[in-house]
Enzyme design. Structure first.
Site, PDB file in Angstrom:
ATOM      1  CG  ASP A 126      -8.453   0.277 -25.548  1.00 40.43           C
ATOM      2  OD1 ASP A 126      -8.040   0.884 -24.533  1.00 40.43           O
ATOM      3  OD2 ASP A 126      -9.658   0.121 -25.792  1.00 40.43           O
ATOM      4  CB  VAL A 142      -1.172   7.733 -27.687  1.00 36.66           C
ATOM      5  CG1 VAL A 142      -0.504   9.038 -28.049  1.00 36.66           C
ATOM      6  CG2 VAL A 142      -1.346   7.632 -26.171  1.00 36.66           C
ATOM      7  CG  ASP A 161      -5.994  11.906 -20.330  1.00 32.04           C
ATOM      8  OD1 ASP A 161      -5.781  13.121 -20.239  1.00 32.04           O
ATOM      9  OD2 ASP A 161      -6.726  11.423 -21.210  1.00 32.04           O
TER      10      ASP A 161
HETATM   11  P1  IMP Z   1      -7.324   9.444 -16.507  1.00 31.96           P
HETATM   12  O1  IMP Z   1      -7.897  10.602 -17.282  1.00 31.96           O
HETATM   13  O2  IMP Z   1      -5.912   9.732 -16.065  1.00 31.96           O
HETATM   14  O3  IMP Z   1      -8.224   9.032 -15.381  1.00 31.96           O
HETATM   15  O4  IMP Z   1      -7.241   8.245 -17.555  1.00 31.96           O
HETATM   16  C1  IMP Z   1      -7.947   7.079 -17.379  1.00 31.96           C
HETATM   17  C2  IMP Z   1      -7.654   6.018 -18.401  1.00 31.96           C
HETATM   18  O5  IMP Z   1      -8.072   6.488 -19.674  1.00 31.96           O
HETATM   19  C3  IMP Z   1      -6.211   5.581 -18.617  1.00 31.96           C
HETATM   20  O6  IMP Z   1      -5.752   4.651 -17.668  1.00 31.96           O
HETATM   21  C4  IMP Z   1      -6.326   4.943 -19.987  1.00 31.96           C
HETATM   22  O7  IMP Z   1      -6.811   3.627 -19.881  1.00 31.96           O
HETATM   23  C5  IMP Z   1      -7.347   5.823 -20.667  1.00 31.96           C
HETATM   24  N1  IMP Z   1      -6.676   6.817 -21.530  1.00 31.96           N
HETATM   25  C6  IMP Z   1      -6.350   8.082 -21.251  1.00 31.96           C
HETATM   26  N2  IMP Z   1      -5.746   8.676 -22.298  1.00 31.96           N
HETATM   27  C7  IMP Z   1      -5.661   7.720 -23.263  1.00 31.96           C
HETATM   28  C8  IMP Z   1      -5.114   7.708 -24.613  1.00 31.96           C
HETATM   29  O8  IMP Z   1      -4.542   8.684 -25.142  1.00 31.96           O
HETATM   30  N3  IMP Z   1      -5.230   6.525 -25.277  1.00 31.96           N
HETATM   31  C9  IMP Z   1      -5.830   5.415 -24.761  1.00 31.96           C
HETATM   32  N4  IMP Z   1      -6.349   5.393 -23.522  1.00 31.96           N
HETATM   33  C10 IMP Z   1      -6.264   6.536 -22.781  1.00 31.96           C
END
Ligand code: IMP
Length: 180
Positions: free
Chosen positions: A163, A157, A107
């Site tokens: 989740d 999502v 993300d």
């Molecule tokens: P980051 O923002 O890339 O550090 O995302 C960290 C974590 O947030 C990911 O590994 C997921 O576990 C969770 N995450 C981010 N976007 C989503 C989403 O759309 N659905 C569910 N979990 C999410």
């Protein structure tokens, strides 16, 4: 699973069906089998979310490889540097190895950015990233994503391991939140 799935207080629409996921996973496995042949990579699966993607992908990876599982936990450090990341479960010596981190979704990329940094301190030969989903608008190309199945809009999502408040991981399809 139904076309519209209610989880707690939110509705989710079917977004990517499992047949489409499997097709992309197969393409990815073919690439990995070609590019990492003879290197004996170590796949590092980031729990919990990546468990289904990793299982599907690694069943199609036919080259010699090892597989490890980690959990990443963040806490506020006492120093001004802010969030500190702990890796739980990586008890192997990764020095000189080719690492492929398997993630469910990238993300903002902040979690992975810190994890890459921590891994680098352990002196692997290289660290590659494989993710099922990428949200390019949030990620803004912070670092290279070597292997990816789908780029998706910047919306929440669930399913296929992902989740919402602990729910929704047990779906073979991916669902997208219905806003409003
Ligand atoms: P980051 O923002 O890339 O550090 O995302 C960290 C974590 O947030 C990911 O590994 C997921 O576990 C969770 N995450 C981010 N976007 C989503 C989403 O759309 N659905 C569910 N979990 C999410």
């Amino acid at each position: 699973m139904p076309d519209i799935w209610k989880l707690k207080d939110k509705n989710f629409d079917k977004f990517i069906v499992n047949d489409d996921i499997q097709a992309k996973v197969s393409e990815l496995a073919i690439r990995i089998n070609k590019e990492l042949e003879g290197i004996k990579p170590l796949f590092v699966v980031v729990l919990n979310g990546a468990f289904i993607f990793a299982s599907d992908l690694l069943k199609k990876v036919t080259i010699d490889c090892e597989i490890a599982f980690v959990k990443l936990s963040s806490y506020q450090g006492t120093q001004s540097s802010g969030v500190v990341q702990q890796i739980i479960g990586l008890d192997l010596d990764i020095k000189g190895r080719t690492i492929v981190v398997i993630e469910d979704i990238v993300d903002t990329g902040l979690t992975l950015e810190r994890f890459r940094k921590t891994l680098r301190e352990m002196e692997p030969a290289e660290v590659r990233i494989a993710t099922c989903l990428l949200k390019p608008d949030a990620f803004k190309n912070k670092f290279p994503i070597d292997y990816k199945c789908f780029s998706i809009p910047n919306e929440f999502v669930v399913g296929y391991g992902l989740d919402y408040d602990g729910l929704g991981r047990n779906s073979s399809d991916i669902y997208k939140i219905v806003e409003g």
